[in-house]
Design a protein around this motif. Structure first.
Motif, short mmCIF file in Angstrom:
data_model
loop_
_atom_site.label_atom_id
_atom_site.label_comp_id
_atom_site.label_asym_id
_atom_site.label_seq_id
_atom_site.Cartn_x
_atom_site.Cartn_y
_atom_site.Cartn_z
N ASP A 55 0.73 -1.21 0.02
CA ASP A 55 -0.03 0.14 -0.05
C ASP A 55 0.85 1.34 0.07
OD1 ASP A 55 -2.36 1.52 -0.15
OD2 ASP A 55 -2.59 1.47 2.09
N ASP A 90 2.82 4.07 -1.40
CA ASP A 90 3.34 4.63 -2.61
C ASP A 90 4.40 5.62 -2.54
OD1 ASP A 90 3.26 6.03 -4.97
OD2 ASP A 90 1.46 7.06 -4.79
N ASP A 141 -4.48 9.34 4.78
CA ASP A 141 -4.95 9.99 3.36
C ASP A 141 -4.06 11.31 3.39
OD1 ASP A 141 -5.93 11.20 5.73
OD2 ASP A 141 -7.71 11.85 4.99
N SER A 195 -4.20 3.18 -1.31
CA SER A 195 -5.65 2.93 -0.79
C SER A 195 -6.48 4.12 -0.95
CB SER A 195 -5.56 2.08 0.23
OG SER A 195 -4.69 2.64 1.44
N SER A 196 -5.72 5.30 -0.60
CA SER A 196 -6.36 6.57 -0.58
C SER A 196 -6.57 7.13 -1.85
CB SER A 196 -5.57 7.46 0.44
OG SER A 196 -6.09 8.93 0.17
N PRO A 197 -7.74 7.47 -2.44
CA PRO A 197 -8.08 8.04 -3.62
C PRO A 197 -7.67 9.50 -3.82
CG PRO A 197 -10.03 7.85 -2.39
CD PRO A 197 -9.01 7.18 -1.64
N ASP A 198 -7.31 10.04 -2.53
CA ASP A 198 -7.04 11.54 -2.62
C ASP A 198 -5.42 11.89 -2.51
OD1 ASP A 198 -9.78 12.10 -2.43
OD2 ASP A 198 -9.69 11.78 -0.32
N THR A 199 -4.57 10.94 -2.75
CA THR A 199 -3.11 11.14 -2.60
C THR A 199 -2.45 10.28 -3.76
OG1 THR A 199 -2.67 9.33 -1.21
CG2 THR A 199 -2.90 11.43 -0.22
N ASP A 200 -1.28 10.92 -4.29
CA ASP A 200 -0.78 10.56 -5.44
C ASP A 200 0.86 11.02 -5.40
OD1 ASP A 200 1.00 10.23 -7.88
OD2 ASP A 200 -1.05 9.82 -9.04
#
Length: 790
Positions: A543, A545, A719, A742-747
């Motif tokens: 998980d 990134d 997040d 797993s967080s859709p708000d971070t990259d």
């Protein structure tokens, strides 16, 4: 087997006429040399203990004081004001038959010794009082007041000469307990930009109620603790933040440090590991003897060295409710992991360290070993990567007796842990993802090829690259970084390699081979505990990134030309990047050190200030704000950040005080909604600067390729982002960015691009100002040249 090899040194045969004993001269010689080395080490430690105990005085000063007192007896001057006579009159009756002259001499010696001890404590407490002054740190960079110059002169005067590593420990001031009013005021100020009016009013009510009701009682206990202990924060911080955590420490707590960024001294894995391990042993010897110079701010103000005591021979031992830190002394072996097998390697022979070439030989033997792992041995280290309670229970049930206990003791008592990895890593300019893979390998690997409980695991890759994974409870990153700087400099500039890439020196093939650790692990442990821990750890690792980003457009050199603190510049860039990435501001954690105090560790700088928010909003409001207005807001925000950082360093931070108040409230059973609210707030952006050039062993201006890539850590919030950065020389800044897939708000990669754009956008604010300075400088040079021509 090594045991069998060593047993050849002693043989005996029973005969009818007696016993024929044969002793190997080589073994006897090694035993003799080992004993001599051990006694030399004890003698040096005893001597250094005395030197440190009387510092800033010296043992020879005792002789000076005694001679002075003795001389006064012969010139009939009594500098003791009658105290020598008083001592003589109160000597034990057993000395009554001694001549008066002898009793006078003895009394003078006793008085001189007492006077000497009094002067030592006077010097020590004078130095402590001087070090309690921190006004110098709040002065503008490059400007030093007369009072600060006088203060620095006094500190130098009372600091003595040639201090050892721990010489200043007794002179360091204690961390002060801030007032509750100041802490609450600064806390409310820090959350004001993050809350709307209604939320802020509610928080203000909670804070006021706490201050007027429970705070005074809790504060009294903290003040009492600060008087009694050497540091009112550090022991509770270690216990409750680290050791009592029951979740996996892999990723969540441990951190990593990378190798040299651009260079690899040799591509032979065993040779590089041999040199690095030997350099670590040299560092450990200096550490044990206290021969390392203490770190000093401004080259004068000493830093606490307590954390350095536990770099080697240290392991975090799992427990049901809380872990413990086990620190041993003088361990003479390390444990090596390679392709699922554990090997014990002795680090000494004949009373000396193994030479780099000898270590290379031992590691190459392990690399050449083709034996298979024993049952459950392959993923055994996954126990240290999973949840702490199952590991603690398994350790008691299956590893507390027999061969398993012997093997586990070998790991936990080792100087450190070494992994000979089988997949190459490192920075590759042609591969934009190379730093990402390198970071993930160092942080978690395969989840079973690092012993995450050891103080640190040294990781060696097949292409010659190295790295470190460090457990966090015993110390902070600057401590490991200090050792790593010494090791890399020693490896490259002192030990070196042959033209073929091998370690220098003769190869000793007579060394006993590394021994395999033996395990007898039931299948149910493999299936129910080891595999469960592995799957839990793998889920965490998968998980993560990670993105490693090299910012090469400019560095510390240009930022300083803009008359800005590099750290404040980067922190404001992170705030701008965070807002562009998330669209909102968040509570931001930046670590600062408190090592100017005894047993100091870290404090939090809350980097998201009202001034930072105003600057970021101005940067995003293209139509309403001119460039010079943005620049003014930047300078205001940077000054505020610097002030907050200085407060944190000097013991006036917010979060450690509130944390300790909360711990006291739990002990007393006092319920505080305010403290609960404060301690539950998430840090969605956690940042840290990795220090470099602590030792100044390498001139990076002369050798620009000999720079480290820094290190990093996992995300703190599910997040949010974790960002570690290192300011490398004048023209490079490296960023290590972590988040969760797993967080859709971070990259993480996208956040790296936001950081790059933010850095360039802020730098652009200075362009008109810098261009004007450039023109003025050019015109000045032309005028001067014209004058010379005339």
């Amino acid at each position: 087997m090594a045991e069998a090899h060593q047993a050849v040194g002693f043989q005996f045969t029973v005969r009818p006429d007696g016993v024929d004993v044969k002793l190997s001269q080589e073994v006897i010689k090694n035993i003799y040399l080992s004993g001599v080395t051990a006694w030399e080490k004890r003698a040096i430690q005893f001597k250094n203990g005395i030197l440190t105990g009387v510092y800033p005085a010296s043992p020879s000063s005792w002789l000076i004081v005694v001679i002075t007192m003795m001389s006064s007896l012969y010139i009939c001057i009594d500098p003791s004001l009658g105290m020598i006579d008083t001592i003589k009159d109160n000597l034990p009756h057993s000395l009554i038959s001694y001549p008066n002259t002898d009793k006078a001499v003895l009394s003078a010696i006793l008085f001189a010794t007492g006077l000497w001890l009094f002067l030592i404590y006077l010097l020590r407490y004078t130095l402590k009082a001087l070090l309690s002054y921190h006004g110098w740190i709040f002065e503008s960079h490059g400007k030093m007041s007369t009072s600060t110059k006088v203060w620095l002169s006094l500190v130098k005067m009372f600091s003595g000469r040639r201090p050892l590593l721990y010489s200043f420990q007794a002179s360091l001031p204690r961390l002060p307990v801030p007032s509750v009013d100041d802490t609450i005021h600064r806390y409310l100020e820090s959350v004001r930009p993050l809350l709307d009016s209604e939320q802020y009013n509610q928080m203000e009510i909670l804070a006021t109620d706490f201050k007027n009701s429970k705070a005074a009682q809790l504060q009294r206990y903290l003040i009492l603790k600060s008087w009694w202990g050497t540091n009112y924060v550090s022991d509770w911080w270690e216990e409750y933040i680290y050791l009592r955590g029951r979740s996996p420490i892999m990723v969540n707590s441990n951190f990593y440090i990378m190798d040299l960024l651009y260079l690899t001294p040799t591509h032979r894995q065993a040779a590089r590991a041999g040199n690095v391990v030997h350099a670590m042993l040299k560092y450990r010897r200096k550490l044990e003897r206290g021969e390392l110079a203490p770190l000093r701010a401004l080259g004068t103000v000493p830093m606490c060295s307590t954390q350095m005591e536990r770099i080697f021979n240290t392991t975090r031992i799992p427990g049901i409710e809380t872990d413990t830190v086990q620190h041993l002394t003088d361990r003479k072996h390390l444990v090596v992991y390679h392709k699922g097998r554990f090997f014990q390697v002795w680090l000494y022979t004949g009373g000396r360290h193994l030479l780099p070439s000898e270590l290379e030989t031992q590691f190459q033997r392990i690399l050449n070993d083709t034996s298979e792992p024993q049952l459950a041995e392959l993923k055994l280290a996954a126990l240290t990567a999973g949840n702490r309670v199952p590991w603690a229970r398994a350790r008691v049930k299956y590893f507390s007796q027999g061969g398993n206990k012997v093997s586990l003791d070998a790991i936990e008592s080792a100087a450190f842990f070494l992994t000979l990895d089988d997949e190459p890593q490192g920075y590759d300019p042609a591969n934009t993802k190379s730093l990402d893979s390198y970071a993930k390998s160092l942080l978690h690997g395969k989840c079973y090829d690092r012993w995450f409980d050891k103080s640190f695991t040294l990781i060696s890759y097949p292409n010659g690259k190295m790295g470190v994974n460090a457990e966090h409870s015993w110390a902070d990153a600057p401590i490991v970084g200090h050792m790593w700087e010494y090791v890399l400099a020693t490896d490259c500039f002192h030990l070196g390699y042959t033209e073929e890439g091998h370690c220098k020196g003769d190869v000793n093939k007579g060394l006993p081979h590394p021994t395999r650790l033996q395990w007898q692990i039931p299948k149910e442990v493999q299936q129910n505990v080891i595999e469960t821990s592995y799957l839990s750890a793998k889920q965490i690792a998968d998980d993560v990134d990670f993105h490693g980003y090299l910012f090469t457009e400019f560095g510390k050199g240009l930022i300083k030309k803009c008359r800005s603190s590099p750290d404040a510049f980067i922190q404001l860039a992170l705030q701008l990047a965070q807002f562009r990435d998330q669209g909102v501001f968040c509570l931001t954690y930046e670590s600062s050190m408190t090592r100017m105090f005894r047993d100091g560790r870290t404090e939090t700088v809350r980097s998201c200030t009202s001034e930072a928010v105003a600057f970021v909003r101005a940067m995003e409001d293209a139509g309403a704000t001119r460039s010079h207005c943005r620049l003014a807001l930047f300078r205001k925000a940077a000054d505020k950040h610097q002030h907050m950082y200085r407060l944190a360093m000097t013991g006036s931070g917010i979060d450690r005080h509130l944390f300790c108040l909360y711990i006291v409230s739990k002990y007393l059973g006092v319920d505080s909604p305010f403290l609960k609210k404060v301690l539950s707030e998430p840090w969605k952006l956690s940042t840290s600067q990795t220090p470099q050039q602590q030792l100044n062993l390498v001139d990076i201006n002369k050798f620009p390729k000999y720079v480290g890539a820094g290190g990093g850590f996992g995300p703190v919030a599910d997040d949010g982002y974790g960002v570690s950065y290192i300011i490398v020389g004048e023209n490079l800044i490296t960023f290590h960015i972590s988040s969760k897939f797993s967080s859709p708000d971070t990259d993480s990669c996208q956040f790296g691009q936001h950081i790059r754009k933010a850095m360039l956008d802020i730098q652009a604010l200075f362009k008109p100002e810098n261009d004007k300075k450039t023109v003025e400088h050019t015109e000045h040079v032309q005028r001067e040249n014209g004058k010379k021509h005339i």
